[in-house]
Design an enzyme around this catalytic site. Structure first.
Site, PDB file in Angstrom:
ATOM      1  N   SER A  52      -7.875  12.084  10.237  1.00  0.00           N
ATOM      2  CA  SER A  52      -7.312  10.523   9.674  1.00  0.00           C
ATOM      3  C   SER A  52      -5.899  10.905   8.808  1.00  0.00           C
ATOM      4  CB  SER A  52      -8.297  10.461   8.506  1.00  0.00           C
ATOM      5  OG  SER A  52      -7.705   9.603   7.588  1.00  0.00           O
ATOM      6  N   ARG A 105     -22.945  15.620  12.393  1.00  0.00           N
ATOM      7  CA  ARG A 105     -22.977  14.720  11.180  1.00  0.00           C
ATOM      8  C   ARG A 105     -23.731  13.291  11.470  1.00  0.00           C
ATOM      9  NH1 ARG A 105     -16.832  13.335   8.782  1.00  0.00           N
ATOM     10  NH2 ARG A 105     -16.365  15.511   8.139  1.00  0.00           N
ATOM     11  N   HIS A 119     -17.743   6.725   4.403  1.00  0.00           N
ATOM     12  CA  HIS A 119     -16.573   7.726   4.318  1.00  0.00           C
ATOM     13  C   HIS A 119     -15.422   7.051   4.807  1.00  0.00           C
ATOM     14  CE1 HIS A 119     -14.767  11.319   3.657  1.00  0.00           C
ATOM     15  NE2 HIS A 119     -14.488  11.840   4.836  1.00  0.00           N
ATOM     16  N   ASP A 136      -9.087  -5.524   0.535  1.00  0.00           N
ATOM     17  CA  ASP A 136      -8.258  -6.725   0.471  1.00  0.00           C
ATOM     18  C   ASP A 136      -7.254  -7.224   1.577  1.00  0.00           C
ATOM     19  OD1 ASP A 136      -9.302  -6.148  -2.198  1.00  0.00           O
ATOM     20  OD2 ASP A 136      -7.506  -5.241  -2.799  1.00  0.00           O
ATOM     21  N   HIS A 161     -20.788  10.154   5.832  1.00  0.00           N
ATOM     22  CA  HIS A 161     -20.967  11.467   5.512  1.00  0.00           C
ATOM     23  C   HIS A 161     -22.329  11.689   5.569  1.00  0.00           C
ATOM     24  CE1 HIS A 161     -20.175  15.447   4.436  1.00  0.00           C
ATOM     25  NE2 HIS A 161     -18.988  15.481   5.156  1.00  0.00           N
ATOM     26  N   GLY A 164       0.887  -1.114   0.225  1.00  0.00           N
ATOM     27  CA  GLY A 164       0.029   0.159   0.070  1.00  0.00           C
ATOM     28  C   GLY A 164       0.746   1.117   0.052  1.00  0.00           C
ATOM     29  N   ALA A 165       0.910   1.790  -1.268  1.00  0.00           N
ATOM     30  CA  ALA A 165       1.994   2.953  -1.225  1.00  0.00           C
ATOM     31  C   ALA A 165       0.975   4.197  -1.182  1.00  0.00           C
ATOM     32  CB  ALA A 165       2.731   2.721  -2.491  1.00  0.00           C
ATOM     33  N   GLY A 166       0.391   4.373  -0.237  1.00  0.00           N
ATOM     34  CA  GLY A 166      -0.548   5.739  -0.123  1.00  0.00           C
ATOM     35  C   GLY A 166       0.168   6.414   0.860  1.00  0.00           C
ATOM     36  N   GLY A 167      -0.461   7.419   1.430  1.00  0.00           N
ATOM     37  CA  GLY A 167       0.300   8.292   2.400  1.00  0.00           C
ATOM     38  C   GLY A 167       0.962   7.722   3.355  1.00  0.00           C
ATOM     39  N   ALA A 168       0.175   6.548   4.273  1.00  0.00           N
ATOM     40  CA  ALA A 168       0.744   5.862   5.441  1.00  0.00           C
ATOM     41  C   ALA A 168       1.967   5.138   5.034  1.00  0.00           C
ATOM     42  CB  ALA A 168      -0.254   5.054   5.973  1.00  0.00           C
ATOM     43  N   GLY A 169       1.935   4.365   3.988  1.00  0.00           N
ATOM     44  CA  GLY A 169       2.838   3.309   3.487  1.00  0.00           C
ATOM     45  C   GLY A 169       3.981   4.137   3.040  1.00  0.00           C
ATOM     46  N   LEU A 194     -17.821  14.321  -1.657  1.00  0.00           N
ATOM     47  CA  LEU A 194     -18.388  15.017  -0.456  1.00  0.00           C
ATOM     48  C   LEU A 194     -18.849  16.410  -0.627  1.00  0.00           C
ATOM     49  CD1 LEU A 194     -15.966  14.419   2.343  1.00  0.00           C
ATOM     50  CD2 LEU A 194     -17.952  13.210   1.649  1.00  0.00           C
ATOM     51  N   GLU A 224     -19.659  20.243   4.854  1.00  0.00           N
ATOM     52  CA  GLU A 224     -20.469  20.692   5.884  1.00  0.00           C
ATOM     53  C   GLU A 224     -20.516  22.145   5.491  1.00  0.00           C
ATOM     54  OE1 GLU A 224     -19.000  17.962   7.231  1.00  0.00           O
ATOM     55  OE2 GLU A 224     -19.977  17.751   9.248  1.00  0.00           O
ATOM     56  N   PHE A 261     -12.551  23.171  12.227  1.00  0.00           N
ATOM     57  CA  PHE A 261     -13.141  22.042  11.755  1.00  0.00           C
ATOM     58  C   PHE A 261     -14.194  21.531  12.665  1.00  0.00           C
ATOM     59  CE2 PHE A 261     -13.075  19.136   8.060  1.00  0.00           C
ATOM     60  CZ  PHE A 261     -12.348  19.719   7.279  1.00  0.00           C
ATOM     61  N   GLN A 295     -17.942   5.212   9.488  1.00  0.00           N
ATOM     62  CA  GLN A 295     -18.455   6.495   9.607  1.00  0.00           C
ATOM     63  C   GLN A 295     -19.232   6.966   8.125  1.00  0.00           C
ATOM     64  OE1 GLN A 295     -15.653  10.201   9.240  1.00  0.00           O
ATOM     65  NE2 GLN A 295     -16.741  10.623  11.164  1.00  0.00           N
ATOM     66  N   ARG A 304     -14.580   9.110  13.818  1.00  0.00           N
ATOM     67  CA  ARG A 304     -13.472   9.847  13.563  1.00  0.00           C
ATOM     68  C   ARG A 304     -13.702  11.603  13.639  1.00  0.00           C
ATOM     69  NH1 ARG A 304     -10.966  11.768   8.447  1.00  0.00           N
ATOM     70  NH2 ARG A 304     -12.615  11.180   7.514  1.00  0.00           N
TER      71      ARG A 304
END
Ligand SMILES: Cc1cc2nc3c(=O)[nH]c(=O)nc-3n(C[C@H](O)[C@H](O)[C@H](O)COP(=O)(O)OP(=O)(O)OC[C@H]3O[C@@H](n4cnc5c(N)ncnc54)[C@H](O)[C@@H]3O)c2cc1C
Ligand code: HEM
Ligand code: HEM
Ligand code: SF4
Ligand code: F3S
Ligand code: FES
Lengths: 598, 237, 275
Positions: free
Chosen positions: A409, A293, A363, A228, A249, A19-24, A259, A262, A127, A247, A404
């Protein structure tokens, strides 16, 4: 046919990031900074890391600036705890909140284009749910990059990972985790482009595959978020935690599920049903459209259920209206130009003169693969799987508990990414263990099954039916009867899809094959969500039971669910960490079992 | 206003194993506000599950779904049926893969190959400049950022590279050049000379003929040609 | 997004005319007007190169005198007279549009809408003026004076660009091409105009030869020759590089272009010196 199914090669590396997203990639960047030259392979299902879902996050990320005169980390911790409906683990909350600003500086120093104020410092905005002095006033706590904060993060961590020399495997799927005696030694991957299976042996394996929103019919999540890794973890005998904490939205735009933020409601947008009745007055006489929400989402869902929704013929889904026609041109042009633009772009509507269709959309998945505060994956509350980590939306150290807060997140994925990196670096001097002899066998039998099946079935139809059913029965509202229906329907779907034939029988770049595999994953994840929701006879955060509308203290624990055979789930629980409360420091009483009322 | 349209999709297909390419016609009824990605999904469900196409976010934020529709490179996920009918003045659409990378199957191309060019410009800060506020954020005035902020919105969909008059054989491409220009304009980057050297190489600005197709097709409405122009001028103010 | 039909608002007014031609309309829709203009620039550039080769070939008949007159007779046919006039279009278009591109690239002039209108307007004016001159066929100016004025203007244009781009890190060959372009911007339209002041100016071998005895004119011709050949070679090679990916192909193509240009340069130079 059988001979197609073999490992075409075995790759050795130090760290395998799935998983090469933000976290990875934040994790990869950290490892490479601390230990340059580490051989890291980062795997992504999409066509390039930059296409990962993190790129679509809009709003911002929360972090308390130490230079700020009013805001303090303790307020942020409190907001998170309260938002979580007393289910966040306080050790994790403390750790992430304390590390937040450092991460912002890290991102900024490495080139993220944060929006700035006149002095050239990072701008901040408010927020929902973020306050100072324990709820007294709104906090200006979210730093952001215009309306594309996630993209800024993604570009940045991808760039840093690239700089450090990460080897990327694009369009490649994790299909099997190799775990032996509570030690993860690597994984089996399927490379879509070439149709090859490879085994990767790694000293550390990091799961960072994001959410599983495709379980639901209307979702803000991308096409690849099919849970997965969640399913693969289940197959490896690992539990999932708090999967019923989903969650929704309240106002996703019908169709693409984007989205409609709000802001539309805060500038005066009115929700109306089929009879054009401004129904929020009935649900929240004082707050009306500005209620929290989950309350708004439930109100809309009730209107739809009671037959006062409108059916959109194109997307074949029911919705209600948001009315923006009475707002001045100034509001349209200056305060809500982007969201207004979305209606134009994706619905061909002019919000100045026309009603706009919205409905609650899935969401975020608060639960996931259970980890401790270091991101180490747990088999049970007190055993970890050595060498296996999880971060980002797919993992759950439980920073969000059952609900959340917006902007929490991407903060979580970036900090947890780093924490995992810190742990991984420590373990790099150990020797790698060999791969088990049966590596890949589970994958092969699965894929061979898909390709050999002969039964005529419309797989896409099954998938669509399943997602619709989940939205109806396990969505915003849940009740015993609906959940039982859902569990039964899932069993039927699983039966229907088993043995379904594929038209394209190639292994190479076969979209049909991948989607077939994804259905199995979606079904497994759905099953865990549904049964978890059935078991949790209370309402808490994103989990709303019509038949048990109150939060109940006896459910003050995380749900752990194992499912090695489809439909057969063993439940266990993990206590909620309350270390801030127990430390009895200043303001500790705010961290007890407080009411979640705004 | 019609509620639904009878569409003809002529889709360029490619089978990597049989090494075969052909045009296939699909006739399908589609609601007016379906996106082209929805129509492709509908084709999968109702007519042909084997047709392969690419997408991810499906709301114009990731740049995975670029295809060439009736000759114009665009994002399939933000093109509504109704708009397409009006814009192209027809209900018949020819859909082909973008031309900047080898085709894997049907409409799916090997984006990794297209990205090679973006990787070559090193899309990160190569050499951080000195930060007067050690351990804190750099101070950058919003006005200074204004000059390049627009370019940071690029999602690497490669529509511009597909449209460019310079065949993409030896060219970094408009988006990659622009990405490098962003870092040159970014006060946090010190490796300006390195970057200029690459921009003034054979694969750099010399391949741009100011045809401005990039600016014309960019789904994010970025004036890409302007940024390439800045590099030619070597004046980034 | 769909509302946009063109890059920078060039979809208005005058250029709407183009949309009446379906293939062009398709092209403006899909790639934008500047894209078509770029193709037109490219085609006119290649045409000019071909013409230059042919031109130098015919001029070579001036020495020994005689055969040239024969060749020039051709232009007396109405068709050829028309073709000769029609050549004005690519000449003036390429020149003015080249000027526009230079303004875009090196002077940050991003107002294409205005510039393209100027290019179109001036091109039509120039072609009209030329047609009038060709019909009248009785103008007379001193060649020396004409070229003094033209060369002064061309050199100022070239110098203006030189001052602007010389210090950029661009490679020399590019700078020279752009500078020669600026020089040609005046020289070529002037040359073309001059040759149509009256039929004798260009078609009477005697008059041409006599004029070319003059050292000043020799100098002007050589400058024109050198800049056009250099500029054209760079242009061809640049096009080649857009399509040829492999190094070998590029090398072979470059060698061919340079060889052809050397032959043309040698033929042109021989003429100037021998006459
Ligand atoms: C529209 C939208 C707006 C949002 N806005 C905000 C916001 O303003 N603030 C906020 O804090 N949060 C926001 N969120 C939530 C946040 O964006 C996500 O939770 C977060 O991006 C998840 O990041 P990740 O790194 O965990 O996963 P992702 O970015 O989803 O990355 C997952 C990676 O795993 C890969 N992958 C998936 N499956 C496999 C597999 N089987 N094999 C191999 N690789 C695989 C994917 O290809 C991808 O590279 C928003 C979410 C949405 C949908
Ligand atoms: C009259 C004045 C002229 C000017 C101002 C001019 C200007 C230019 C400019 C600026 C370019 C670069 C376009 C680009 O690639 O971005 C160019 C290209 C070119 N020019 Fe000229 N030029 C002139 C005359 C000529 C002549 C006389 C010839 C032929 C001998 C010629 C042949 C070419 C060719 C072949 C190209 C390449 C076109 C391409 O790359 O697409 N030009 N010219
Ligand atoms: C059909 C119109 C043209 C006519 C009749 C014409 C005629 C001539 C003549 C008579 C000469 C001899 C030199 C002189 O008298 O000064 C000449 C030289 C030259 N012309 Fe033209 N010309 C035409 C168009 C062009 C164009 C469009 C170009 C640009 C590409 C061009 C480029 C040259 C060059 C480079 C020389 C110098 C040749 C040398 O010195 O050997 N001519 N032309
Ligand atoms: S510049 Fe525009 S067209 Fe080009 S890749 Fe970026 S977003 Fe796509
Ligand atoms: S389309 Fe190509 S030619 Fe230049 S202006 Fe844009 S890069
Ligand atoms: S699918 Fe992301 S841009 Fe179209």
């Amino acid at each position: 046919m059988q001979k197609k199914f073999k490992l075409s090669s075995t790759i050795q590396c130090d760290v395998l990031i799935i998983g090469a997203g933000g976290a990875g990639l934040r994790c990869a960047a950290h490892i490479l900074e601390k230990r340059p030259g580490t051989h890291i392979i980062a795997v992504t299902k999409v066509s390039h890391p930059q296409k990962s879902h993190t790129s679509t996050a809009q709003g911002g990320l929360a972090a308390v600036d130490p230079k700020d005169a009013v805001d303090r980390p303790i307020y942020h911790m409190f907001d998170t705890w309260k938002g979580s409906d007393c289910m966040a683990d306080q050790d994790v909350v403390q750790k992430i909140v304390d590390a937040a600003w450092e991460e912002i500086v890290w991102l900024e120093n490495r080139g993220m284009h944060f929006t700035r104020d006149e002095e050239g410092r990072l701008s901040k905005r408010t927020f929902g749910g973020h306050t100072v002095r324990f709820g007294e006033a709104s906090a200006f706590r979210a730093v952001f990059e215009a309306d594309r904060t996630g993209k800024g993060i993604m570009d940045n961590v991808w760039g840093e990972a690239l700089k450090g020399g990460v080897a990327f495997l694009d369009q490649t799927l994790l299909t099997e985790l190799l775990i032996r005696n509570d030690r993860c030694v690597g994984a089996v991957l399927f490379m879509e482009k070439t149709g090859e299976f490879v085994a990767v042996s790694a000293k550390a394996t990091v799961l960072a595959t994001g959410g599983c929103g495709q379980v639901f019919r209307v979702t803000t999540n991308c096409r690849q978020n099919t849970g997965d890794a969640h399913a693969v973890a289940l197959q490896a005998g690992l539990p999932l935690i708090d999967m019923e904490a989903v969650q929704f939205h309240p106002t996703g735009i019908v169709g693409p599920g984007i989205l409609a933020s709000e802001t539309l409601r805060s500038v005066g947008g009115i929700l109306r049903n089929k009879e054009l009745d401004p129904f929020m007055a009935r649900y929240a006489p004082k707050m009306k459209e500005l209620a929290p929400r989950d309350l708004v989402a439930r109100a809309i869902e009730t209107e739809i259920r009671e037959g006062r929704g409108i059916l959109n013929p194109d997307h074949n889904i029911e919705h209600i209206w948001i009315d923006l026609r009475h707002l001045s041109d100034y509001v349209h042009e200056v305060q809500i130009p982007e969201v207004s633009g979305f209606f134009k772009q994706f619905m061909n509507l002019d919000p100045r003169t026309q009603l706009c269709p919205v409905r609650p959309s899935n969401h975020y998945q608060m639960g996931g693969i259970p980890t401790n505060a270091f991101g180490e994956v747990q088999r049970s509350p007190d055993t970890v799987i050595f060498g296996l980590y999880a971060a980002g939306e797919c993992g759950c150290s439980s920073f969000h508990g059952f609900n959340r807060l917006g902007t929490n997140s991407i903060l979580e994925l970036i900090t947890m990414g780093r924490f995992v990196g810190e742990r991984v670096v420590l373990s790099m001097d150990e020797a790698a263990e060999g791969l088990p002899a049966d590596a890949g066998d589970k994958t092969f039998s699965r894929f061979a099954g898909y390709l050999e099946n002969k039964k005529e079935e419309n797989i896409d139809q099954i998938r669509e039916d399943m997602r619709r059913m989940m939205t109806e029965n396990v969505g915003v509202f849940r009740a015993e009867e609906g959940l039982n229906t859902a569990i039964h329907a899932l069993t039927v779907s699983a039966e229907r899809v088993r043995g379904a034939a594929l038209r394209c029988r190639s292994l190479q770049m076969n979209q049909e094959l991948v989607q077939r595999w994804e259905i199995d994953n979606l079904l497994s994840v759905s099953m865990v969500i549904a049964q978890g929701a059935l078991r949790r006879r209370e309402s808490r955060g994103g989990h709303a039971r019509v038949d048990f509308p109150q939060r109940r203290d006896e459910f003050n624990a995380h749900t752990l669910a194992c499912m090695t055979e489809f439909g057969k789930i063993q439940f266990a629980s993990r206590p909620v960490d309350m270390s801030i409360f127990e430390a009895k420091g200043d303001n500790y009483e705010k961290f007890g079992l407080i009411e979640r009322k705004y | 206003m019609k509620e639904s349209y009878s569409l003809v999709f002529n889709i360029k297909r490619h089978d990597p194993e049989a090494h075969k390419s052909w045009m296939q016609t699909y006739r399908i009824e589609a609601g007016r506000i379906l996106r082209f990605t929805d129509v492709l999904r509908k084709i999968n469900k109702e007519l042909d599950p084997t047709l392969a196409w690419n997408s991810s976010c499906e709301h114009a934020q990731c740049g995975s779904c670029s295809v060439v529709i009736n000759g114009k490179p665009m994002l399939a996920c933000e093109l509504l049926v109704e708009n397409a009918v009006v814009y192209f003045g027809t209900t018949t659409f020819t859909i082909e893969p973008i031309s900047v990378a080898p085709v894997l199957r049907d409409l799916v191309v090997d984006l990794e190959k297209a990205y090679d060019r973006v990787h070559r410009i090193r899309p990160f800060i190569i050499q951080p400049s000195k930060n007067p506020n050690q351990g804190q954020e750099y101070r950058i005035s919003p006005r200074r950022m204004e000059g390049y902020l627009d370019a940071t919105r690029c999602i690497n969909c490669f529509c511009c590279a597909t449209a460019c008059i310079s065949s993409h054989k030896g060219f970094l491409g408009p988006n990659a050049v622009m990405a490098s220009v962003v870092r040159i304009m970014d006060p946090r980057e010190d490796a300006t000379e390195d970057r200029l050297k690459q921009l003034y190489s054979e694969e750099g600005v010399y391949r741009c003929h100011t045809s401005k197709a990039c600016s014309h097709v960019c789904p994010k409405h970025i004036d890409v040609a302007h940024f390439v122009g800045l590099a030619k001028e070597r004046d980034f103010t | 997004m769909i509302a946009r039909t063109s890059g920078n608002g060039i979809d208005k007014g005058f250029f709407r005319l183009l949309d009446m031609i379906p293939p062009l309309a398709r092209c403006t829709r899909n790639r934008g007007l500047p894209f078509i203009i770029s193709w037109a620039h490219r085609l006119s550039g290649v045409l000019l190169v071909l013409f230059t080769w042919f031109h130098i070939y015919t001029l070579s008949f001036l020495v020994p005198a005689g055969a040239y007159a024969d060749k020039m007779k051709l232009y007396e046919l109405p068709v050829f007279a028309f073709i000769e006039w029609a050549l004005a279009l690519p000449v003036i278009f390429h020149a003015l549009n080249g000027g526009r591109l230079t303004l875009y690239e090196s002077f940050r002039f991003r107002g294409d809408e205005v510039l393209l209108k100027w290019v179109a307007g001036l091109s039509i004016l120039y072609a009209g003026l030329l047609a009038v001159l060709m019909r009248m066929g009785n103008q007379n100016v001193s060649a020396g004076f004409f070229w003094l004025m033209a060369a002064a203007a061309a050199l100022s244009a070239a110098y203006g660009l030189f001052a602007r781009i010389w210090r950029t890190p661009h490679r020399l060959s590019w700078k020279l091409q752009r500078i020669s372009g600026a020089f040609l911007l005046v020289m070529v339209p002037a040359h073309f105009l001059f040759m149509h002041l009256s039929p004798q100016v260009a078609k009477d071998a005697g008059q041409v030869a006599l004029r070319m005895q003059n050292l000043w004119i020799k100098l002007v011709d050589m400058a024109l020759l050198a800049s056009a050949l250099y500029h054209g070679s760079y242009g061809l090679i640049s096009i080649l590089k857009d399509y040829a990916a492999s190094k070998e192909l590029r090398m072979a193509g470059m060698a061919a272009v340079i060889a052809a240009m050397m032959v043309a340069a040698w033929a042109g130079l021989k003429l100037v010196i021998a006459i």
